[in-house]
Design a protein around this motif. Structure first.
Motif, PDB file in Angstrom:
ATOM      1  N   GLU B 159      -6.896 -30.888 -13.021  1.00  0.00           N
ATOM      2  CA  GLU B 159      -7.729 -29.778 -12.545  1.00  0.00           C
ATOM      3  C   GLU B 159      -6.977 -28.454 -12.639  1.00  0.00           C
ATOM      4  O   GLU B 159      -7.547 -27.425 -12.986  1.00  0.00           O
ATOM      5  N   ASP B 160      -5.693 -28.468 -12.308  1.00  0.00           N
ATOM      6  CA  ASP B 160      -4.927 -27.219 -12.272  1.00  0.00           C
ATOM      7  C   ASP B 160      -4.368 -26.814 -13.622  1.00  0.00           C
ATOM      8  O   ASP B 160      -4.291 -25.627 -13.938  1.00  0.00           O
ATOM      9  N   TYR B 161      -3.945 -27.771 -14.434  1.00  0.00           N
ATOM     10  CA  TYR B 161      -3.278 -27.442 -15.695  1.00  0.00           C
ATOM     11  C   TYR B 161      -4.192 -27.597 -16.908  1.00  0.00           C
ATOM     12  O   TYR B 161      -3.860 -27.122 -17.985  1.00  0.00           O
ATOM     13  N   GLY B 162      -5.283 -28.355 -16.726  1.00  0.00           N
ATOM     14  CA  GLY B 162      -6.183 -28.575 -17.854  1.00  0.00           C
ATOM     15  C   GLY B 162      -5.674 -29.587 -18.855  1.00  0.00           C
ATOM     16  O   GLY B 162      -6.225 -29.704 -19.951  1.00  0.00           O
ATOM     17  N   THR B 163      -4.610 -30.319 -18.522  1.00  0.00           N
ATOM     18  CA  THR B 163      -4.076 -31.327 -19.446  1.00  0.00           C
ATOM     19  C   THR B 163      -3.343 -32.401 -18.645  1.00  0.00           C
ATOM     20  O   THR B 163      -2.916 -32.162 -17.513  1.00  0.00           O
ATOM     21  N   VAL B 164      -3.214 -33.605 -19.237  1.00  0.00           N
ATOM     22  CA  VAL B 164      -2.385 -34.637 -18.603  1.00  0.00           C
ATOM     23  C   VAL B 164      -1.186 -34.962 -19.502  1.00  0.00           C
ATOM     24  O   VAL B 164      -0.551 -35.993 -19.362  1.00  0.00           O
ATOM     25  N   ASP B 165      -0.879 -34.051 -20.434  1.00  0.00           N
ATOM     26  CA  ASP B 165       0.248 -34.223 -21.338  1.00  0.00           C
ATOM     27  C   ASP B 165       1.506 -33.669 -20.661  1.00  0.00           C
ATOM     28  O   ASP B 165       1.571 -32.487 -20.314  1.00  0.00           O
ATOM     29  N   GLU B 166       2.514 -34.541 -20.478  1.00  0.00           N
ATOM     30  CA  GLU B 166       3.668 -34.173 -19.676  1.00  0.00           C
ATOM     31  C   GLU B 166       4.407 -32.962 -20.245  1.00  0.00           C
ATOM     32  O   GLU B 166       4.780 -32.035 -19.510  1.00  0.00           O
ATOM     33  N   GLU B 167       4.624 -32.949 -21.557  1.00  0.00           N
ATOM     34  CA  GLU B 167       5.392 -31.846 -22.152  1.00  0.00           C
ATOM     35  C   GLU B 167       4.636 -30.522 -22.067  1.00  0.00           C
ATOM     36  O   GLU B 167       5.225 -29.464 -21.848  1.00  0.00           O
ATOM     37  N   ARG B 168       3.318 -30.629 -22.248  1.00  0.00           N
ATOM     38  CA  ARG B 168       2.484 -29.419 -22.141  1.00  0.00           C
ATOM     39  C   ARG B 168       2.568 -28.850 -20.718  1.00  0.00           C
ATOM     40  O   ARG B 168       2.639 -27.621 -20.544  1.00  0.00           O
ATOM     41  N   ILE B 169       2.561 -29.739 -19.719  1.00  0.00           N
ATOM     42  CA  ILE B 169       2.653 -29.297 -18.322  1.00  0.00           C
ATOM     43  C   ILE B 169       3.974 -28.584 -18.084  1.00  0.00           C
ATOM     44  O   ILE B 169       4.029 -27.519 -17.451  1.00  0.00           O
ATOM     45  N   LEU B 170       5.074 -29.138 -18.638  1.00  0.00           N
ATOM     46  CA  LEU B 170       6.386 -28.512 -18.467  1.00  0.00           C
ATOM     47  C   LEU B 170       6.414 -27.143 -19.141  1.00  0.00           C
ATOM     48  O   LEU B 170       6.962 -26.178 -18.603  1.00  0.00           O
ATOM     49  N   GLU B 171       5.805 -27.064 -20.347  1.00  0.00           N
ATOM     50  CA  GLU B 171       5.733 -25.771 -21.041  1.00  0.00           C
ATOM     51  C   GLU B 171       4.993 -24.744 -20.203  1.00  0.00           C
ATOM     52  O   GLU B 171       5.435 -23.596 -20.054  1.00  0.00           O
ATOM     53  N   LEU B 172       3.852 -25.160 -19.625  1.00  0.00           N
ATOM     54  CA  LEU B 172       3.064 -24.238 -18.790  1.00  0.00           C
ATOM     55  C   LEU B 172       3.875 -23.780 -17.591  1.00  0.00           C
ATOM     56  O   LEU B 172       3.825 -22.613 -17.213  1.00  0.00           O
ATOM     57  N   ASP B 173       4.656 -24.719 -17.005  1.00  0.00           N
ATOM     58  CA  ASP B 173       5.484 -24.365 -15.844  1.00  0.00           C
ATOM     59  C   ASP B 173       6.529 -23.324 -16.230  1.00  0.00           C
ATOM     60  O   ASP B 173       6.799 -22.388 -15.484  1.00  0.00           O
ATOM     61  N   ARG B 174       7.146 -23.500 -17.395  1.00  0.00           N
ATOM     62  CA  ARG B 174       8.177 -22.558 -17.838  1.00  0.00           C
ATOM     63  C   ARG B 174       7.571 -21.213 -18.212  1.00  0.00           C
ATOM     64  O   ARG B 174       8.136 -20.162 -17.942  1.00  0.00           O
ATOM     65  N   GLY B 175       6.386 -21.255 -18.852  1.00  0.00           N
ATOM     66  CA  GLY B 175       5.759 -20.035 -19.340  1.00  0.00           C
ATOM     67  C   GLY B 175       5.261 -19.127 -18.237  1.00  0.00           C
ATOM     68  O   GLY B 175       5.262 -17.908 -18.361  1.00  0.00           O
ATOM     69  N   GLU B 176       4.835 -19.737 -17.106  1.00  0.00           N
ATOM     70  CA  GLU B 176       4.228 -18.941 -16.045  1.00  0.00           C
ATOM     71  C   GLU B 176       5.225 -18.057 -15.309  1.00  0.00           C
ATOM     72  O   GLU B 176       6.358 -18.448 -15.109  1.00  0.00           O
TER      73      GLU B 176
END
Lengths: 188, 176
Positions: B159-176
Motif C-alpha cells: 500500500e505504501d510503496y506500490g511494490t513488493v520487490d525488495e530491491e525496489r523498496i530499498l531503492e525507494l528508501d534511499r531515494g526519499e
C-alpha cells in the motif's frame, strides 16, 4: 525400507525444488499447498496422526488461502530472481554440509534407546489413561492437561497475531488521505 | 559410511535438504511473498525433524486401544477395592462385620487380577513418542499466526510503496 516412504520423500524434494525454481507466484503458492500435504502424509507414516491432520488443515488449507489473498491484494504475480545467484547457493551448501556433519552423531531413526524416548515419554503413556479417566489419545492428554500452559500461551500468541493483523490492515477513511505521506515509517 | 548408517540417518538428511531449500528461497528471491513461502518450507522441515525423532521402530500412534483402556480402568477400580479390602481385613480382628467387607474386597481383587493380566498381554504394543507431536501441534498454530502477520505486513508495504520487490523498496528508501 518402504517403497512408499521413498516415493513420498522424492516427491517432497521435487516439490521443494520446484517451488524454488518457479517464477510465477501463483504456481509457487499452489506447490506450497502440495508440499504441506505431502509432509502431512509423511507425518502420518511417522506415527503422528494429530500433527498430520493439523498440518493438512493449516498448512495446505489456511496458509494457501492467506497467500492467495495476499497475492490478490498486492497484484504482483511475477518473481524476478537476483542477478548473482551463486552466493546464496554457496551459503546454503556450506550450511547444509555443516548440518549433515552434525547428524552423524544423531541416534539412528526409530532407535528405542534414543535419548528422546527414555524420559519422560514412557511415563506419559503409562499414566495418561489413569490420570485422564480413560482418555485413549495420549497426545490430547498431553496437549490439554500436562502441557496445558503451552496451549494457553499458544492461544495468547494467536490472539496477539490476530489483533496485530487487524491493526496493520485497518484503514481509517478519515485519516487515509492525511497519513499517506508519513506512513512510510512502519516498514523501515 | 555403511548402508546401516545411511538407513538410520536418511530422514535427517531429507529434513536438511528441505530446510536448505527454504533457506535458499529466502536468500535468493526478492519478492516478499516468495520469502514468506521460503520461511514456511523451512518451518515445515523443522516440524518433520521433531516428528522424525519421535518415531520408534515397529511403533504405532500413541492412541491406546479402547479394549485396553476398559481393562485398565476396571483394574484401577478393583485396585482401590482391594486396598479397602486390606484395610477391612486388618480391622476384621477388631470388628465382626468387617469380615463381610473383606470378602467382598477379595472378590473384587480377583477380578482385578484378571484385568491386570489382560493389560499385561496388550502391554506389548510399542507407542511412538507423543511429546514431539504435542510440541509441533503448538508450533504449527504459532507458525500460521506469524505467517498471517508477515502477509499483513506485505499488504501494508504494498500500500505504501506500490511494490513488493525488495530491491525496489530499498531503492525507494534511499531515494526519499
Amino acid at each position: 525400507m518402504n517403497i512408499i516412504v521413498f516415493a513420498l520423500l522424492a516427491l517432497l524434494a521435487i516439490t521443494a525444488v520446484a517451488i524454488a525454481r518457479l517464477r510465477e507466484l501463483w504456481a509457487a503458492i499452489m506447490f506450497t499447498g502440495i508440499y504441506s500435504f505431502l509432509s502431512a502424509s509423511w507425518m502420518m507414516i511417522l506415527d503422528a496422526p494429530d500433527v498430520a491432520f493439523t498440518e493438512a488443515a493449516v498448512g495446505a488449507g489456511i496458509s494457501t488461502v492467506l497467500m492467495l489473498s495476499t497475492m490478490a491484494l498486492t497484484g504482483q504475480g511475477e518473481d524476478i530472481p537476483r542477478k548473482s545467484s551463486w552466493m546464496p547457493i554457496l551459503i546454503v551448501v556450506v550450511t547444509g554440509a555443516t548440518l549433515v556433519y552434525g547428524t552423524l552423531d544423531m541416534p539412528a531413526l526409530g532407535a528405542p534407546d534414543a535419548p528422546v524416548q527414555l524420559y519422560p515419554s514412557p511415563s506419559y503413556v503409562e499414566r495418561s489413561v489413569e490420570d485422564m479417566h480413560g482418555l485413549p489419545n495420549v497426545v490430547t492428554a498431553l496437549l490439554a492437561s500436562y502441557r496445558g500452559y503451552d496451549t494457553l500461551g499458544e492461544t495468547t500468541v494467536v490472539l496477539t497475531a490476530g489483533i496485530a493483523v487487524l491493526l496493520i490492515l485497518r484503514r481509517d477513511p478519515k485519516e487515509a488521505s492525511a497519513t499517506e505521506p508519513s506512513a512510510g515509517d512502519e516498514p523501515a | 559410511m555403511t548402508l546401516e548408517t545411511i538407513a538410520g540417518l536418511y530422514n535427517y538428511w531429507m529434513v536438511i535438504f528441505l530446510m536448505m531449500t527454504g533457506f535458499y528461497i529466502v536468500l535468493a528471491r526478492k519478492n516478499l511473498i516468495k520469502s514468506v513461502i521460503g520461511l514456511n518450507i523451512f518451518q515445515t522441515s523443522v516440524f518433520l525433524l521433531y516428528i522424525t525423532m519421535g518415531k520408534v521402530n515397529n511403533g504405532t500412534a500413541p492412541i491406546i486401544p479402547p479394549a485396553i483402556v476398559e481393562a485398565q480402568k476396571s483394574a484401577h477400580e478393583s485396585h482401590a477395592g482391594a486396598a479397602a479390602g486390606g484395610v477391612a481385613e486388618h480391622g476384621a480382628g477388631v470388628a465382626e462385620h468387617g469380615a463381610g467387607v473383606a470378602e467382598h474386597g477379595a472378590v473384587v481383587a480377583e477380578h482385578g487380577a484378571g484385568a491386570a493380566e489382560a493389560v499385561h498381554a496388550a502391554g506389548d504394543i510399542v507407542y511412538s513418542n507423543p511429546l514431539p507431536s504435542v510440541l509441533m501441534l503448538t508450533a504449527i498454530v504459532v507458525g500460521i499466526a506469524t505467517t498471517a502477520l508477515a502477509l499483513a505486513l506485505v499488504v501494508r508495504i504494498r500500500e505504501d510503496y506500490g511494490t513488493v520487490d525488495e530491491e525496489r523498496i530499498l531503492e525507494l528508501d534511499r531515494g526519499e
